[in-house]
Each structure stands twice: as C-alpha cells, then as structure tokens.
Design a protein around this motif. Sequence first.
Motif, PDB file in Angstrom:
ATOM      1  N   THR A  82       0.861  -1.343   0.005  1.00 58.60           N
ATOM      2  CA  THR A  82       0.093  -0.032  -0.038  1.00 58.60           C
ATOM      3  C   THR A  82       0.861   1.119  -0.167  1.00 58.60           C
ATOM      4  O   THR A  82       1.783   1.463   0.697  1.00 58.60           O
ATOM      5  CB  THR A  82      -0.878  -0.118   1.136  1.00 58.60           C
ATOM      6  N   TRP A  83       0.363   2.170  -0.864  1.00 54.46           N
ATOM      7  CA  TRP A  83       1.150   3.390  -1.179  1.00 54.46           C
ATOM      8  C   TRP A  83       0.506   4.636  -0.661  1.00 54.46           C
ATOM      9  O   TRP A  83      -0.336   4.814  -1.241  1.00 54.46           O
ATOM     10  CB  TRP A  83       1.871   3.353  -2.730  1.00 54.46           C
ATOM     11  N   ASP A  84       1.227   5.681  -0.251  1.00 53.33           N
ATOM     12  CA  ASP A  84       0.442   6.811   0.114  1.00 53.33           C
ATOM     13  C   ASP A  84       1.353   7.636  -1.098  1.00 53.33           C
ATOM     14  O   ASP A  84       2.547   8.003  -1.135  1.00 53.33           O
ATOM     15  CB  ASP A  84       0.769   7.551   1.247  1.00 53.33           C
ATOM     16  N   CYS A  85       0.342   8.164  -1.950  1.00 53.49           N
ATOM     17  CA  CYS A  85       0.851   8.774  -3.245  1.00 53.49           C
ATOM     18  C   CYS A  85       0.289  10.301  -3.284  1.00 53.49           C
ATOM     19  O   CYS A  85      -0.937  10.587  -2.850  1.00 53.49           O
ATOM     20  CB  CYS A  85       0.274   8.165  -4.525  1.00 53.49           C
ATOM     21  N   VAL A  86       0.782  10.992  -4.088  1.00 47.15           N
ATOM     22  CA  VAL A  86       0.442  12.512  -4.414  1.00 47.15           C
ATOM     23  C   VAL A  86       0.469  12.651  -5.786  1.00 47.15           C
ATOM     24  O   VAL A  86       1.912  12.452  -6.388  1.00 47.15           O
ATOM     25  CB  VAL A  86       1.632  13.289  -3.579  1.00 47.15           C
ATOM     26  N   THR A  87      -0.164  13.111  -6.645  1.00 44.98           N
ATOM     27  CA  THR A  87      -0.163  13.444  -7.875  1.00 44.98           C
ATOM     28  C   THR A  87      -0.557  14.996  -7.973  1.00 44.98           C
ATOM     29  O   THR A  87      -1.445  15.607  -7.412  1.00 44.98           O
ATOM     30  CB  THR A  87      -1.373  12.741  -8.740  1.00 44.98           C
ATOM     31  N   LYS A  88       0.660  15.529  -8.985  1.00 45.00           N
ATOM     32  CA  LYS A  88       0.569  16.855  -9.084  1.00 45.00           C
ATOM     33  C   LYS A  88      -0.480  17.531 -10.454  1.00 45.00           C
ATOM     34  O   LYS A  88      -0.321  16.901 -11.462  1.00 45.00           O
ATOM     35  CB  LYS A  88       2.142  17.670  -9.432  1.00 45.00           C
ATOM     36  N   THR A  89      -1.469  17.941  -9.784  1.00 42.52           N
ATOM     37  CA  THR A  89      -2.689  17.955 -10.920  1.00 42.52           C
ATOM     38  C   THR A  89      -3.049  19.462 -11.071  1.00 42.52           C
ATOM     39  O   THR A  89      -2.512  20.382 -10.253  1.00 42.52           O
ATOM     40  CB  THR A  89      -4.146  17.501 -10.417  1.00 42.52           C
ATOM     41  N   PRO A  90      -3.593  19.989 -12.110  1.00 40.75           N
ATOM     42  CA  PRO A  90      -3.988  21.381 -12.448  1.00 40.75           C
ATOM     43  C   PRO A  90      -4.668  22.139 -11.243  1.00 40.75           C
ATOM     44  O   PRO A  90      -4.700  23.210 -10.863  1.00 40.75           O
ATOM     45  CB  PRO A  90      -4.646  21.417 -13.568  1.00 40.75           C
ATOM     46  N   MET A  91      -5.431  21.076 -10.298  1.00 38.90           N
ATOM     47  CA  MET A  91      -6.218  21.576  -9.245  1.00 38.90           C
ATOM     48  C   MET A  91      -5.394  21.438  -7.992  1.00 38.90           C
ATOM     49  O   MET A  91      -5.959  21.324  -6.884  1.00 38.90           O
ATOM     50  CB  MET A  91      -7.432  20.830  -9.234  1.00 38.90           C
ATOM     51  N   GLY A  92      -4.166  21.459  -7.922  1.00 37.27           N
ATOM     52  CA  GLY A  92      -3.265  21.033  -7.010  1.00 37.27           C
ATOM     53  C   GLY A  92      -3.026  19.848  -6.473  1.00 37.27           C
ATOM     54  O   GLY A  92      -3.145  18.821  -7.597  1.00 37.27           O
ATOM     55  N   ASP A  93      -2.295  19.343  -5.448  1.00 38.63           N
ATOM     56  CA  ASP A  93      -1.958  18.120  -5.337  1.00 38.63           C
ATOM     57  C   ASP A  93      -3.022  17.193  -4.805  1.00 38.63           C
ATOM     58  O   ASP A  93      -3.871  17.632  -3.912  1.00 38.63           O
ATOM     59  CB  ASP A  93      -0.816  18.175  -3.899  1.00 38.63           C
ATOM     60  N   GLN A  94      -2.938  15.859  -5.247  1.00 36.16           N
ATOM     61  CA  GLN A  94      -4.204  15.344  -5.165  1.00 36.16           C
ATOM     62  C   GLN A  94      -3.490  13.811  -4.471  1.00 36.16           C
ATOM     63  O   GLN A  94      -2.813  13.197  -4.969  1.00 36.16           O
ATOM     64  CB  GLN A  94      -4.929  14.867  -6.288  1.00 36.16           C
ATOM     65  N   LYS A  95      -4.044  13.724  -3.221  1.00 36.97           N
ATOM     66  CA  LYS A  95      -3.533  12.482  -2.458  1.00 36.97           C
ATOM     67  C   LYS A  95      -4.525  11.050  -2.768  1.00 36.97           C
ATOM     68  O   LYS A  95      -5.494  11.599  -2.999  1.00 36.97           O
ATOM     69  CB  LYS A  95      -3.318  12.721  -0.894  1.00 36.97           C
ATOM     70  N   SER A  96      -3.705  10.194  -2.574  1.00 40.78           N
ATOM     71  CA  SER A  96      -4.557   8.831  -2.860  1.00 40.78           C
ATOM     72  C   SER A  96      -3.699   7.761  -2.343  1.00 40.78           C
ATOM     73  O   SER A  96      -2.476   7.759  -1.820  1.00 40.78           O
ATOM     74  CB  SER A  96      -4.643   8.679  -4.455  1.00 40.78           C
ATOM     75  N   VAL A  97      -4.305   6.343  -2.204  1.00 36.62           N
ATOM     76  CA  VAL A  97      -3.844   5.572  -1.464  1.00 36.62           C
ATOM     77  C   VAL A  97      -3.926   4.421  -2.760  1.00 36.62           C
ATOM     78  O   VAL A  97      -4.965   4.131  -3.159  1.00 36.62           O
ATOM     79  CB  VAL A  97      -4.521   4.894  -0.275  1.00 36.62           C
ATOM     80  N   PHE A  98      -2.782   3.816  -3.117  1.00 39.72           N
ATOM     81  CA  PHE A  98      -2.559   3.177  -4.329  1.00 39.72           C
ATOM     82  C   PHE A  98      -2.087   1.680  -3.725  1.00 39.72           C
ATOM     83  O   PHE A  98      -1.153   1.600  -3.138  1.00 39.72           O
ATOM     84  CB  PHE A  98      -1.323   3.739  -5.133  1.00 39.72           C
ATOM     85  N   THR A  99      -2.715   0.826  -4.032  1.00 42.35           N
ATOM     86  CA  THR A  99      -2.495  -0.899  -3.564  1.00 42.35           C
ATOM     87  C   THR A  99      -2.169  -1.763  -4.639  1.00 42.35           C
ATOM     88  O   THR A  99      -2.814  -1.402  -5.877  1.00 42.35           O
ATOM     89  CB  THR A  99      -3.794  -1.300  -2.858  1.00 42.35           C
ATOM     90  N   ILE A 100      -1.175  -2.233  -4.777  1.00 45.94           N
ATOM     91  CA  ILE A 100      -0.536  -2.943  -5.816  1.00 45.94           C
ATOM     92  C   ILE A 100      -0.266  -4.599  -5.344  1.00 45.94           C
ATOM     93  O   ILE A 100       0.262  -4.679  -4.075  1.00 45.94           O
ATOM     94  CB  ILE A 100       0.848  -2.385  -5.941  1.00 45.94           C
ATOM     95  N   VAL A 101      -0.686  -5.431  -6.079  1.00 49.01           N
ATOM     96  CA  VAL A 101      -0.687  -6.909  -6.037  1.00 49.01           C
ATOM     97  C   VAL A 101       0.015  -7.320  -7.192  1.00 49.01           C
ATOM     98  O   VAL A 101      -0.641  -7.388  -8.116  1.00 49.01           O
ATOM     99  CB  VAL A 101      -1.962  -7.394  -5.702  1.00 49.01           C
ATOM    100  N   THR A 102       1.404  -7.687  -7.316  1.00 50.52           N
ATOM    101  CA  THR A 102       2.003  -8.203  -8.497  1.00 50.52           C
ATOM    102  C   THR A 102       1.644  -9.835  -8.224  1.00 50.52           C
ATOM    103  O   THR A 102       1.483 -10.434  -7.568  1.00 50.52           O
ATOM    104  CB  THR A 102       3.520  -8.077  -8.268  1.00 50.52           C
ATOM    105  N   ASN A 103       1.770 -10.218  -9.842  1.00 48.36           N
ATOM    106  CA  ASN A 103       1.680 -11.763 -10.140  1.00 48.36           C
ATOM    107  C   ASN A 103       2.549 -11.725 -11.466  1.00 48.36           C
ATOM    108  O   ASN A 103       2.196 -11.822 -12.633  1.00 48.36           O
ATOM    109  CB  ASN A 103       0.109 -11.974 -10.233  1.00 48.36           C
ATOM    110  N   GLY A 104       3.932 -12.271 -11.007  1.00 46.98           N
ATOM    111  CA  GLY A 104       4.920 -12.286 -12.185  1.00 46.98           C
ATOM    112  C   GLY A 104       5.038 -10.967 -12.770  1.00 46.98           C
ATOM    113  O   GLY A 104       5.608  -9.997 -12.298  1.00 46.98           O
ATOM    114  N   ASP A 105       4.437 -10.993 -14.355  1.00 47.70           N
ATOM    115  CA  ASP A 105       4.841  -9.717 -14.822  1.00 47.70           C
ATOM    116  C   ASP A 105       3.847  -8.785 -15.272  1.00 47.70           C
ATOM    117  O   ASP A 105       3.570  -7.946 -15.972  1.00 47.70           O
ATOM    118  CB  ASP A 105       5.525  -9.886 -16.175  1.00 47.70           C
TER     119      ASP A 105
END
Length: 99
Positions: free
Chosen positions: A7-30
Amino acid sequence: MANADGTWDCVTKTPMGDQKSVFTIVTNGDTFSGTNEGPAGAMEVQDGKVDGNTLTWTMKMKMPPITMEATATVDGDTLNGSAKVGPFGTMQMAGTRRA
C-alpha cells in the motif's frame, strides 16, 4: 524485479493542486492489479504490467470520463512516475510505501 507489492501513499501534481491517494499494488509475475483511492473515489488498475522495477497501467476516471495512462519506477519504498490524463496532459506522481 522490484518488489512493488503493498500500500502506497501517493501524491499526484494536478492542475487543481496536489491530489493524495492510496495506491494498492498486488503483483503476479509480470502483471499487477490494484486500486487507487482518492477524493474522486476508487479506480481499478487495468492492464498492469511489471518490467523490472517499472510499472505501467491504465485506469478509467469516472469524472471526467477519461482513461489515464501511467508509468512508475519502484526504488525500495519509493515510487515515482507520471500519468497522462487526456486533455489535462501529463502529471507527476510520487509515493511512499506504508510500513
């Protein structure tokens, strides 16, 4: 291959300002799956690919209805990348893995 799972705490720089989000990643090989949850709701990862320490994926935004194309590089507990969001252009994003 970098270990991107978690689980990642992310910030994306958008024209409306910084947008915070929580990005969940589950890998399976490639490939990987996951969700990105922020103020506009949750978006599911589509076509998630893993190539070494680089992730590529798309997500469909609901409002406005746009497909976002993203790429990020994982380096330990940091994630850095960008997202091309239709007519809004390319936005930088950064994340830190939760402990």
